[in-house]
Design a protein around this motif. Structure first.
Motif, PDB file in Angstrom:
ATOM      1  N   PHE A 162       0.494  -0.598  -0.118  1.00 49.96           N
ATOM      2  CA  PHE A 162      -0.003   0.090   0.181  1.00 49.96           C
ATOM      3  C   PHE A 162       0.964   1.310  -0.064  1.00 49.96           C
ATOM      4  O   PHE A 162       0.603   2.475   0.580  1.00 49.96           O
ATOM      5  N   ALA A 163       1.718   1.309  -0.116  1.00 45.74           N
ATOM      6  CA  ALA A 163       2.897   1.860  -0.520  1.00 45.74           C
ATOM      7  C   ALA A 163       2.681   3.050  -1.778  1.00 45.74           C
ATOM      8  O   ALA A 163       2.320   1.655  -2.479  1.00 45.74           O
ATOM      9  N   VAL A 164       2.798   4.402  -1.608  1.00 45.27           N
ATOM     10  CA  VAL A 164       2.366   4.910  -3.327  1.00 45.27           C
ATOM     11  C   VAL A 164       3.720   5.590  -3.492  1.00 45.27           C
ATOM     12  O   VAL A 164       3.807   6.287  -3.218  1.00 45.27           O
ATOM     13  N   ILE A 165       4.432   5.844  -4.569  1.00 47.54           N
ATOM     14  CA  ILE A 165       5.042   6.090  -5.354  1.00 47.54           C
ATOM     15  C   ILE A 165       4.294   7.288  -6.499  1.00 47.54           C
ATOM     16  O   ILE A 165       4.156   5.988  -7.431  1.00 47.54           O
ATOM     17  N   ASP A 166       5.002   8.621  -6.676  1.00 56.95           N
ATOM     18  CA  ASP A 166       4.078   8.721  -7.360  1.00 56.95           C
ATOM     19  C   ASP A 166       4.994   9.330  -8.612  1.00 56.95           C
ATOM     20  O   ASP A 166       6.662   8.808  -8.708  1.00 56.95           O
ATOM     21  N   GLU A 167       4.401   9.808  -9.462  1.00 51.74           N
ATOM     22  CA  GLU A 167       5.440   9.668 -11.401  1.00 51.74           C
ATOM     23  C   GLU A 167       6.755  10.265 -11.771  1.00 51.74           C
ATOM     24  O   GLU A 167       8.244  10.258 -11.686  1.00 51.74           O
ATOM     25  N   HIS A 168       6.734  11.569 -10.627  1.00 49.93           N
ATOM     26  CA  HIS A 168       8.034  12.622 -10.246  1.00 49.93           C
ATOM     27  C   HIS A 168       9.310  12.048  -9.608  1.00 49.93           C
ATOM     28  O   HIS A 168      10.334  12.296  -9.428  1.00 49.93           O
ATOM     29  N   VAL A 169       8.870  10.995  -8.927  1.00 50.14           N
ATOM     30  CA  VAL A 169       9.629  10.446  -7.701  1.00 50.14           C
ATOM     31  C   VAL A 169      11.194   9.724  -8.337  1.00 50.14           C
ATOM     32  O   VAL A 169      10.592   8.778  -9.452  1.00 50.14           O
ATOM     33  N   VAL A 170      11.873   9.666  -6.948  1.00 55.85           N
ATOM     34  CA  VAL A 170      12.988   9.242  -7.818  1.00 55.85           C
ATOM     35  C   VAL A 170      13.642   8.904  -6.090  1.00 55.85           C
ATOM     36  O   VAL A 170      14.141   9.307  -5.579  1.00 55.85           O
ATOM     37  N   ILE A 171      13.842   7.417  -6.369  1.00 58.68           N
ATOM     38  CA  ILE A 171      14.486   6.266  -5.281  1.00 58.68           C
ATOM     39  C   ILE A 171      15.369   5.808  -5.221  1.00 58.68           C
ATOM     40  O   ILE A 171      15.561   5.029  -5.959  1.00 58.68           O
ATOM     41  N   GLY A 172      16.785   6.471  -4.604  1.00 53.75           N
ATOM     42  CA  GLY A 172      18.164   5.495  -4.734  1.00 53.75           C
ATOM     43  C   GLY A 172      18.427   4.533  -4.648  1.00 53.75           C
ATOM     44  O   GLY A 172      17.143   3.396  -4.007  1.00 53.75           O
ATOM     45  N   ASP A 173      19.393   3.804  -4.376  1.00 55.02           N
ATOM     46  CA  ASP A 173      19.491   2.406  -4.401  1.00 55.02           C
ATOM     47  C   ASP A 173      19.529   2.088  -2.791  1.00 55.02           C
ATOM     48  O   ASP A 173      20.117   3.158  -2.121  1.00 55.02           O
ATOM     49  N   GLY A 174      19.082   0.841  -2.484  1.00 53.52           N
ATOM     50  CA  GLY A 174      19.162   0.440  -0.935  1.00 53.52           C
ATOM     51  C   GLY A 174      18.300   1.199  -0.381  1.00 53.52           C
ATOM     52  O   GLY A 174      17.838   0.925   0.682  1.00 53.52           O
ATOM     53  N   CYS A 175      17.723   1.284  -1.081  1.00 47.96           N
ATOM     54  CA  CYS A 175      16.437   2.353   0.073  1.00 47.96           C
ATOM     55  C   CYS A 175      15.324   1.189   0.462  1.00 47.96           C
ATOM     56  O   CYS A 175      15.493   0.898  -0.216  1.00 47.96           O
ATOM     57  N   ARG A 176      14.306   1.524   1.634  1.00 51.35           N
ATOM     58  CA  ARG A 176      13.323   0.340   2.294  1.00 51.35           C
ATOM     59  C   ARG A 176      12.176   1.977   2.014  1.00 51.35           C
ATOM     60  O   ARG A 176      12.270   2.985   3.256  1.00 51.35           O
ATOM     61  N   ILE A 177      11.661   0.843   1.721  1.00 53.87           N
ATOM     62  CA  ILE A 177      10.050   2.238   1.971  1.00 53.87           C
ATOM     63  C   ILE A 177       8.619   1.281   2.390  1.00 53.87           C
ATOM     64  O   ILE A 177       8.742   0.709   2.219  1.00 53.87           O
ATOM     65  N   GLY A 178       7.784   1.972   3.511  1.00 50.74           N
ATOM     66  CA  GLY A 178       7.530   1.494   3.767  1.00 50.74           C
ATOM     67  C   GLY A 178       5.816   1.117   3.971  1.00 50.74           C
ATOM     68  O   GLY A 178       5.420   1.948   2.766  1.00 50.74           O
ATOM     69  N   PRO A 179       5.083  -0.007   4.336  1.00 49.22           N
ATOM     70  CA  PRO A 179       3.988  -0.030   4.538  1.00 49.22           C
ATOM     71  C   PRO A 179       3.563   1.864   4.729  1.00 49.22           C
ATOM     72  O   PRO A 179       3.495   2.778   5.238  1.00 49.22           O
ATOM     73  N   HIS A 180       2.005   1.594   3.551  1.00 47.20           N
ATOM     74  CA  HIS A 180       0.860   3.406   3.569  1.00 47.20           C
ATOM     75  C   HIS A 180       1.683   4.158   3.248  1.00 47.20           C
ATOM     76  O   HIS A 180       1.430   5.065   3.867  1.00 47.20           O
ATOM     77  N   ALA A 181       2.958   4.191   3.000  1.00 42.71           N
ATOM     78  CA  ALA A 181       4.200   5.478   2.884  1.00 42.71           C
ATOM     79  C   ALA A 181       3.588   6.073   1.700  1.00 42.71           C
ATOM     80  O   ALA A 181       2.700   5.301   0.699  1.00 42.71           O
ATOM     81  N   HIS A 182       3.520   7.010   1.351  1.00 39.50           N
ATOM     82  CA  HIS A 182       3.806   8.248   0.312  1.00 39.50           C
ATOM     83  C   HIS A 182       4.194   9.087  -0.607  1.00 39.50           C
ATOM     84  O   HIS A 182       4.956   9.889   0.299  1.00 39.50           O
ATOM     85  N   ILE A 183       5.404   8.962  -1.129  1.00 40.32           N
ATOM     86  CA  ILE A 183       6.030   9.792  -2.125  1.00 40.32           C
ATOM     87  C   ILE A 183       5.754  10.679  -3.620  1.00 40.32           C
ATOM     88  O   ILE A 183       5.247   9.404  -4.430  1.00 40.32           O
TER      89      ILE A 183
END
Length: 274
Positions: A24-45
């Motif tokens: 249920f994490a949401v990552i929108d279209e202009h987002v850049v996530i670097g190597d080795g990141c951890r995004i938890g449940p229900h986070a919205h970036i």
């Protein structure tokens, strides 16, 4: 890469190697996530947001949403999060207001649960912001500053390098580098923080003397600065302190009084009920 099938990732998002994204994490279209990141449940970036490598974002955090500013009218603005940061549960970080502006968080920053950064904040490396602390728009925090729990910092305020603010304080004026604030007053130098940062004993003593002159001699600002220059062993840290207090626009937090504002208010309340 480990992405939960219930995560929602826009096609335009850029996801680095070895990234984990929870359900249920949401990552929108202009987002850049670097190597080795951890995004938890229900986070919205969202927004034009870049997350540096190795950063961990916990459950329910919202990073890059629109600023809470009536001057914002859908301008293209940014959030940049550094490397190896930890953003705990329900942290909120808003993007800049003006076109091309941004909120910037340095490397190795820890933001504890429910803390907030308003639009256009600038946070230095190795800063700690504890639970439920709230920073208004355009606040600047220097490297290795420590902001304890439930602190409220007014918009445009600066917090200097290696400053420490105790819990449950309201900061409406600039907090100089190397100082310790509690009970809404500067109490002296951040002794433990300066030692842990590796500041030499000579520099710590010089900073202590500068703080004593500036806050506890009852002198006007320029007179105190002149006194520091005449009677304190000058070093880069003292020059940094002088430069900070000399360039304030909001004024400087007060030094210790016999009673804090809170104690004075309590005394007034007690007298009124007798």
């Amino acid at each position: 890469m480990k992405i939960h099938p219930l995560a929602a990732i826009a096609s335009g998002a850029v996801i680095g190697a070895d990234v984990e994204i929870g359900p249920f994490a949401v990552i929108d279209e202009h987002v850049v996530i670097g190597d080795g990141c951890r995004i938890g449940p229900h986070a919205h970036i969202t927004g034009h947001t870049t997350i540096g490598k190795g950063t961990s974002i916990h459950t329910g955090a919202v990073i890059g949403d629109e600023p809470q500013d009536l001057h914002y009218h859908n301008e293209k603005s940014f959030v940049t999060i550094g490397e190896n940061c930890i953003l705990r549960e329900y942290v909120t970080i808003h993007r800049g207001t003006e076109e091309g502006s941004g909120t910037v968080v340095g490397d190795n920053v820890l933001m504890m649960a429910f803390s907030h950064l308003g639009h256009n904040c600038i946070i230095g490396n190795h800063v700690v912001i504890a639970n439920a602390s709230l920073l208004g728009g355009r606040v600047e925090v220097g490297e290795r500053a420590f902001i304890s729990a439930e602190v409220k910092i007014h918009q445009f305020v600066r917090v200097g390098r290696l400053a420490m603010i105790g819990g449950d304080n309201v900061i409406t004026q600039d907090m100089p580098p190397f100082c310790l604030l509690q009970l809404d007053q500067v109490q002296g130098p951040n002794v433990v923080g300066l030692r842990r940062a590796g500041m030499t004993e000579a520099a710590r003593n010089a900073v202590r003397n500068a703080i004593k002159i500036y806050f506890f001699r009852g002198m006007a600002r320029q007179s105190a600065i002149d006194e520091i220059r005449q009677n304190v062993a000058m070093c880069p840290e003292v020059e940094e302190f002088i430069a900070f207090v000399s360039t304030t626009k909001r004024g400087i937090c007060p030094g210790r009084r016999l009673k804090s504002h809170k104690e004075e208010d309590a005394s007034t309340t007690d007298a009124a009920t007798e």
